[in-house]
Scaffold this motif. Sequence first.
Motif, mmCIF file in Angstrom:
data_model
loop_
_atom_site.group_PDB
_atom_site.id
_atom_site.type_symbol
_atom_site.label_atom_id
_atom_site.label_comp_id
_atom_site.label_asym_id
_atom_site.label_seq_id
_atom_site.Cartn_x
_atom_site.Cartn_y
_atom_site.Cartn_z
ATOM 1 N N MET A 105 16.299 18.039 -31.023
ATOM 2 C CA MET A 105 16.742 16.659 -30.779
ATOM 3 C C MET A 105 18.099 16.417 -31.429
ATOM 4 N N HIS A 106 18.858 15.531 -30.807
ATOM 5 C CA HIS A 106 20.164 15.224 -31.360
ATOM 6 C C HIS A 106 20.036 14.413 -32.632
ATOM 7 N N LYS A 107 20.964 14.696 -33.499
ATOM 8 C CA LYS A 107 20.991 13.935 -34.749
ATOM 9 C C LYS A 107 22.036 12.840 -34.595
ATOM 10 N N GLU A 108 21.696 11.651 -34.988
ATOM 11 C CA GLU A 108 22.711 10.602 -34.902
ATOM 12 C C GLU A 108 23.007 10.041 -36.281
ATOM 13 N N ALA A 109 24.290 9.887 -36.570
ATOM 14 C CA ALA A 109 24.703 9.413 -37.888
ATOM 15 C C ALA A 109 24.230 7.980 -38.111
ATOM 16 N N ASP A 110 23.995 7.664 -39.372
ATOM 17 C CA ASP A 110 23.516 6.319 -39.700
ATOM 18 C C ASP A 110 24.519 5.246 -39.323
ATOM 19 N N ILE A 111 25.806 5.584 -39.429
ATOM 20 C CA ILE A 111 26.782 4.509 -39.227
ATOM 21 C C ILE A 111 26.977 4.157 -37.751
ATOM 22 N N ARG A 112 26.355 4.897 -36.862
ATOM 23 C CA ARG A 112 26.446 4.498 -35.453
ATOM 24 C C ARG A 112 25.549 3.293 -35.207
ATOM 25 N N THR A 113 26.087 2.351 -34.443
ATOM 26 C CA THR A 113 25.322 1.152 -34.125
ATOM 27 C C THR A 113 24.201 1.530 -33.158
ATOM 28 N N PRO A 114 22.992 1.023 -33.391
ATOM 29 C CA PRO A 114 21.922 1.319 -32.439
ATOM 30 C C PRO A 114 22.257 0.772 -31.046
ATOM 31 N N LEU A 115 21.818 1.495 -30.019
ATOM 32 C CA LEU A 115 22.148 1.088 -28.656
ATOM 33 C C LEU A 115 20.996 0.347 -27.984
ATOM 34 N N ILE A 116 19.805 0.481 -28.554
ATOM 35 C CA ILE A 116 18.679 -0.298 -28.036
ATOM 36 C C ILE A 116 18.160 -1.115 -29.208
ATOM 37 N N LEU A 117 18.271 -2.409 -29.093
ATOM 38 C CA LEU A 117 17.942 -3.260 -30.239
ATOM 39 C C LEU A 117 16.446 -3.538 -30.281
ATOM 40 N N GLY A 118 15.967 -3.838 -31.475
ATOM 41 C CA GLY A 118 14.556 -4.152 -31.636
ATOM 42 C C GLY A 118 13.735 -2.876 -31.709
ATOM 43 N N GLU A 119 12.471 -3.060 -32.042
ATOM 44 C CA GLU A 119 11.605 -1.884 -32.150
ATOM 45 C C GLU A 119 10.874 -1.700 -30.838
ATOM 46 N N LYS A 120 11.516 -0.994 -29.917
ATOM 47 C CA LYS A 120 10.978 -0.880 -28.555
ATOM 48 C C LYS A 120 10.066 0.333 -28.426
ATOM 49 N N THR A 121 9.130 0.201 -27.488
ATOM 50 C CA THR A 121 8.376 1.375 -27.068
ATOM 51 C C THR A 121 8.808 1.710 -25.651
ATOM 52 N N TYR A 122 8.394 2.902 -25.203
ATOM 53 C CA TYR A 122 8.726 3.298 -23.833
ATOM 54 C C TYR A 122 8.184 2.282 -22.825
ATOM 55 N N HIS A 123 6.975 1.845 -23.080
ATOM 56 C CA HIS A 123 6.353 0.922 -22.141
ATOM 57 C C HIS A 123 7.121 -0.393 -22.050
ATOM 58 N N GLN A 124 7.577 -0.824 -23.212
ATOM 59 C CA GLN A 124 8.340 -2.079 -23.247
ATOM 60 C C GLN A 124 9.597 -1.988 -22.385
ATOM 61 N N ILE A 125 10.242 -0.832 -22.455
ATOM 62 C CA ILE A 125 11.462 -0.652 -21.647
ATOM 63 C C ILE A 125 11.113 -0.792 -20.175
ATOM 64 N N THR A 126 10.031 -0.121 -19.763
ATOM 65 C CA THR A 126 9.613 -0.221 -18.366
ATOM 66 C C THR A 126 9.362 -1.676 -17.981
ATOM 67 N N GLU A 127 8.582 -2.346 -18.809
ATOM 68 C CA GLU A 127 8.225 -3.741 -18.524
ATOM 69 C C GLU A 127 9.471 -4.611 -18.378
ATOM 70 N N GLU A 128 10.355 -4.480 -19.340
ATOM 71 C CA GLU A 128 11.483 -5.417 -19.383
ATOM 72 C C GLU A 128 12.505 -5.156 -18.293
ATOM 73 N N VAL A 129 12.681 -3.889 -17.952
ATOM 74 C CA VAL A 129 13.669 -3.600 -16.909
ATOM 75 C C VAL A 129 13.091 -3.900 -15.527
ATOM 76 N N CYS A 130 11.779 -3.685 -15.378
ATOM 77 C CA CYS A 130 11.175 -3.944 -14.066
ATOM 78 C C CYS A 130 10.910 -5.421 -13.824
ATOM 79 N N ALA A 131 10.901 -6.204 -14.877
ATOM 80 C CA ALA A 131 10.524 -7.615 -14.747
ATOM 81 C C ALA A 131 11.282 -8.339 -13.627
ATOM 82 N N PRO A 132 12.607 -8.219 -13.550
ATOM 83 C CA PRO A 132 13.303 -8.957 -12.488
ATOM 84 C C PRO A 132 12.898 -8.494 -11.087
#
Lengths: 471, 434
Positions: free
Chosen positions: A1-28
């Motif tokens: 797995m790729h290592k990401e430095a701490d100082i990089r800003t997170p690209l997905i905010l909040g504590e998401k799960t895979y399912h949540q991503i599906t739900e939220e993107v499919c909602a519209p």
Amino acid sequence: MHKEADIRTPLILGEKTYHQITEEVCAPVEGKANKYWYAVFGLALVLGMWGLGCITYTIGTGIGTWGLNTTVGWAWDITNFVWWVGIGHAGTLISAVLLLFRQRWRMAINRAAEAMTIFAVMMAALFPGIHMGRIWMAYWVLPLPNTWGSLWVNFNSPLLWDVFAISTYFSVSLVFWYIGLIPDFATIRDRAVKPVVKQVYSILAFGWTGDVKAWVRFEEVSLVLAGLATPLVFSVHSIVSMDFATSVIPGWHTTIFPPYFVAGAVFSGFAMVNTLLIITRKVLNLETYITIKHVELMNVVIIITGSMVGVAYLSELFISWYSGVEYEGYAFFNRVTGEYWWSYWAMMTCNVITPQLFWFEKIRTNLITAFLLSIVVNIGMWFERFVIIVTSLHRDYIPGNWSMFHPTFVDIGIFLGTIGLFFVLFLLFSRFFPVIALNELKTILKVSGEGYKKQYKAKAAVSSDDTANVA
Amino acid sequence: MEQYTISDKVKRFVFILIGIGVLAMAADIIISLVSGGGAEHAEHAEGGHGHHAGWGQRVWANMLINGFFYFGIAIAAVFFMAVQYAAHAGWSVVFKRLFEAVGSYLPIGAIMLFVVFLAGTFDLHHLYHWMDSSVYEMYLYTDGMTGEEFREGAVMNPSYDTIIVGKKAYLNKPFFWIRAIVFVGVYIFFANRFRKRSLEEDISGGTNIFRKNVVDAAIFLVFFGFTSMVFSWDWIMSIDTHWFSTLFGWYVFSGMWAGAMIVVTLLTIHLKNMGLLKAVNDSHIHDLGKWMFATSFLWSYLFFCQFLLIWYSNIPEEVTYYQVRFEDYKYIIWPTFFINFIFPMLLLMSRDTKRNSAFLTLVGLIIFAGHWVDTYLLVTPGTMKAEGQLGFFEVGMALVYLGIFIYMILRSLSKAPVMVKNHPYLEESVHHSI
């Protein structure tokens, strides 16, 4: 797995799960549109219909309905064409170039940007078509040996290269976009409740199974397409610029045109992506995926490409003097101080001066200023094409031919109409297609997701405490 | 801590390189003295504007070619490092020292270039047509003549050049020097500052120094973005004083950039072969190979755009530039385009070749030579007209400069650990995998 430095800003905010991503993107896609969507859609549709009406009128009556005259034979039609093609470039840049550069932030925005590319290129392709006057002869641009004689297309003409460039570009972008959509269509298919919906998405998903082999092929194809699309980012707008630059018209013939058009195209394209996504993220509740960081990074691209365009403007201006060629010198003197001075200064202000505001972090991370400036950039880039095309043409070599261009209601109507149609298509896209590449986005969740990043940090802190204790 | 020391073998290599270069130059001079051919012939040839393209001119032209070529690579390496900072790039951190080392050639490179400018300023050569004071005088023999006398006695100066006179506000010696000194001074200032901070970071750690470097990188890039265009006008384009091309600056820059990527790739492979830079893995080599590939494409794209538009429009103000190149240098310009474009395209397309050090070295050396010849073509047709040669002398001087260039880089590398420490993206870079 790729290592990401701490100082990089997170690209997905909040504590998401895979399912949540599906739900939220499919909602519209699964939910119902609200009244604002219908209102905007209605407005865009009316505008688009008005444009189609003007196009019909043009085709029925002839391009004499436009404000063209014998001196200014190209004006808004080509301006709009170049403007729309340019806007299209951001999608390809995000999907292809940023893929090659392995930029994770592209995941949240590539889908919408690619859709925008497709729609923008469609709008662009309209203009050469209707500007031919006799649209039923449009197939003449294809290199078909005709049955009436030995007449071929002129392979020496950059206008013909343009036909090849734009059609290749459109095909590759469409395939790229569609392949990316397949896994996401499959997700919607698997979640669909209504049989009809299930049937439709199942056709769209091409029988995607989602097994490992399918994903391996998916990634391979994406990479190959990215490799093919990257030269297209350069070639398409280079060739568009050659429509002008191969000529001997002062102000058109200058060698910097190809790369400078490419930079300008990416510049305007990113501005349009920002215009669309700043609204979309809000309306579709995707603020945790298309974050302020994404907007900021796009603004950074805007400032880079805007500055490149600025360097090109200044070098053109300088060389027109340095060359010592009277006509070159006059063309630029006329641009800056002539009757169209206002369009030159609109271009300079919108493209070179105001984007410099993005040097301030406050401005580039503020959604309102980012949105306003993205519109300013799009206005500026429209003026750039107008300046290049009309101011160079309206002063002919023979002063007796000097004239001005005055748009008719048909010119204006067609331009506004394409904006309407563009929004109609984009709004439909936002309701029926997943706006974010949700399956691809999941691949970066554990690397760049805020929740996971916090966990890693906590773990690292604990383990470093341990080592400290041992020591 | 990984420390580079210049081994005797490498020292010997550099020495031999310079030795061969000097011998080649000497050989060329001796041959021409003995045969009395080349130089003699050139001495009597009709130069473009009455100048004779003789030995003196040839030597200075070569000093400009090599001075610019290696200086360009050094500044492009600093540019690339600044891009890495500004873009928050992670992958390249493990060999950041190599960019710093290539950048350390800047002061020497600048001196080598400035010698050529200085000689031009004092009319020791005629590389720059506009530096020739005679083109600005409209009349000959006007001393003390007035009125009627003047009208009857004044003689038009045959070398008077209206186009060059028109450029005087920009192309004049003082302004030229101001630009050159300011640009180079600022470049060296930034290169030193990046280097100094990078060494500090090894000791003090934290993200503070990195953030400062990001800001500096942005400022440097803006400055460089404007001035790189201008210095290629000043130092190279003004050789063909009448000619102009708006794309010229970006085109020249793309060649410099390609050169820098090749040099850094070859250096990385050299250090790997010595057992250093253990953190550099196949993915890093692969990515460096991609950069060689990409910058070669960029160069080809810009070369072709400039050529196509000028060839297509065929207007006399511009097309003369390529006429000279296609008539007198046709056996050089087309192979150069082939080597710098088709060659890397075919050979570096595959993933396997970009991960193979031996292969990358071979391709790298060949396109490095290709870009040197490209620089040769920027300078020679304008300065030597049809008399330009690509013989032992040219190759010899290029090797001498190359020896100095390599030595300066390696010397800088040996002064600090080759691996950086404490860079916030170091971990990312170490785990780089594609």
